[in-house]
Design an enzyme around this catalytic site. Sequence first.
Site, PDB file in Angstrom:
ATOM      1  N   SER A 146      48.670  55.683  53.598  1.00 23.92           N
ATOM      2  CA  SER A 146      49.178  56.257  54.846  1.00 23.92           C
ATOM      3  C   SER A 146      49.332  57.776  54.690  1.00 23.92           C
ATOM      4  O   SER A 146      48.364  58.466  54.380  1.00 23.92           O
ATOM      5  CB  SER A 146      50.484  55.557  55.236  1.00 23.92           C
ATOM      6  OG  SER A 146      50.865  55.869  56.540  1.00 23.92           O
ATOM      7  N   ASP A 287      45.062  47.393  61.478  1.00 22.02           N
ATOM      8  CA  ASP A 287      45.762  48.605  61.073  1.00 22.02           C
ATOM      9  C   ASP A 287      46.055  49.514  62.267  1.00 22.02           C
ATOM     10  O   ASP A 287      45.409  49.436  63.314  1.00 22.02           O
ATOM     11  CB  ASP A 287      44.874  49.362  60.070  1.00 22.02           C
ATOM     12  CG  ASP A 287      45.612  50.372  59.232  1.00 22.02           C
ATOM     13  OD1 ASP A 287      46.798  50.651  59.515  1.00 22.02           O
ATOM     14  OD2 ASP A 287      45.002  50.905  58.287  1.00 22.02           O
ATOM     15  N   HIS A 314      48.455  47.740  58.443  1.00 21.52           N
ATOM     16  CA  HIS A 314      48.705  49.001  57.744  1.00 21.52           C
ATOM     17  C   HIS A 314      49.194  48.769  56.316  1.00 21.52           C
ATOM     18  O   HIS A 314      48.894  49.551  55.419  1.00 21.52           O
ATOM     19  CB  HIS A 314      49.733  49.823  58.523  1.00 21.52           C
ATOM     20  CG  HIS A 314      49.763  51.264  58.156  1.00 21.52           C
ATOM     21  ND1 HIS A 314      48.646  52.072  58.190  1.00 21.52           N
ATOM     22  CD2 HIS A 314      50.790  52.058  57.744  1.00 21.52           C
ATOM     23  CE1 HIS A 314      48.974  53.292  57.811  1.00 21.52           C
ATOM     24  NE2 HIS A 314      50.263  53.322  57.530  1.00 21.52           N
TER      25      HIS A 314
END
Length: 335
Positions: A146, A287, A314
């Site tokens: 991320s 995601d 995610h």
Amino acid sequence: MKASHLFSYFTLFFLLISCKNEVKQNDYFNATSEDNIKVGGVKMVTIDTPKGKFKVWTKRIGNNPKIKLLLLTGGPGLSHEYLECVESFLPKEGIEFIYYDQLGTGFSENPNDTTMWDLPRYVEEVEQVRKALNLDKDNFFLLGHSWGGILGMQYALKYQSNMKGLIVSNMMASCPKYGEYSKVLEKQMNPEVLKVIKDLEAKKDYSNPKYMDLLMNNFYNQHILRKPVNEWPEPVNRAMGKINSSLYITMQGPSELGISGKLTNWDVSSQLPSVTIPTLVIGAKYDTMDPEYMKWMSTQFKKGTYLYCSNGSHMCMYDDQETYFKGLIDFLKKE
């Protein structure tokens, strides 16, 4: 050769192989010679910043001179704790990895100064951590998840000569494109729920418990971690419970429904071909990051490959674990 001799030969052979593997495993758990008082691999690294010296927390698990994986967490603002699932997969493969709480997160010092929440400064922080941990081009892999993926890409663009490989997990190379994709995901939400969320955002009423409750049960449980919120893994809840909100809001903005912080215009898409080290891009079907864009990203790196988690979101290191870790381990061992 007599059958008994043949049996003895193979018995000895397999014993030798077994002993060899055992020694290797023992080597993996050996403390390094620099250790004095044993502290379980924890090392506080002093970093220089424009605002003075601070200490950041790291913890090494394992000992492998050829594979040392430094973990860059997401958020921004999350501690290393949500990545503790790696302990169920990497040690048995002999892969050394290093937890790292970035400045302002987890067990690291927090200057409580929003001017410190800055991407170029974090790049230099990672470089100082690398030097302090004696990581180099022959063993240093960087995994950024991320926000950590943004940091990892930006770091590689400047310091890839110090690296062996890069893993970009669940992060696009363009925040404007990420913002566009969030609009695609919004259209999949219940319109009535989305309206309430948008109304609260318009009022900047982010601290309203209803706001986060709606996000958690209508968006996060679909695109952040695909489990009912009350079944989320304890390490994830623990990390989210101590997130640095100042850092998160400054860089990302208050919501995962798009981006509105300092990173809003960040885009290195055109620079990816200049990254020449082996690079693994990990995307997932559900995601918050566009998996098709992630696939395209992998073609832009000179030595890029793509890992697609067809059941993941995610945090596909949790909701598509077997795919995620098999792909990661194969990449690390191949390079």
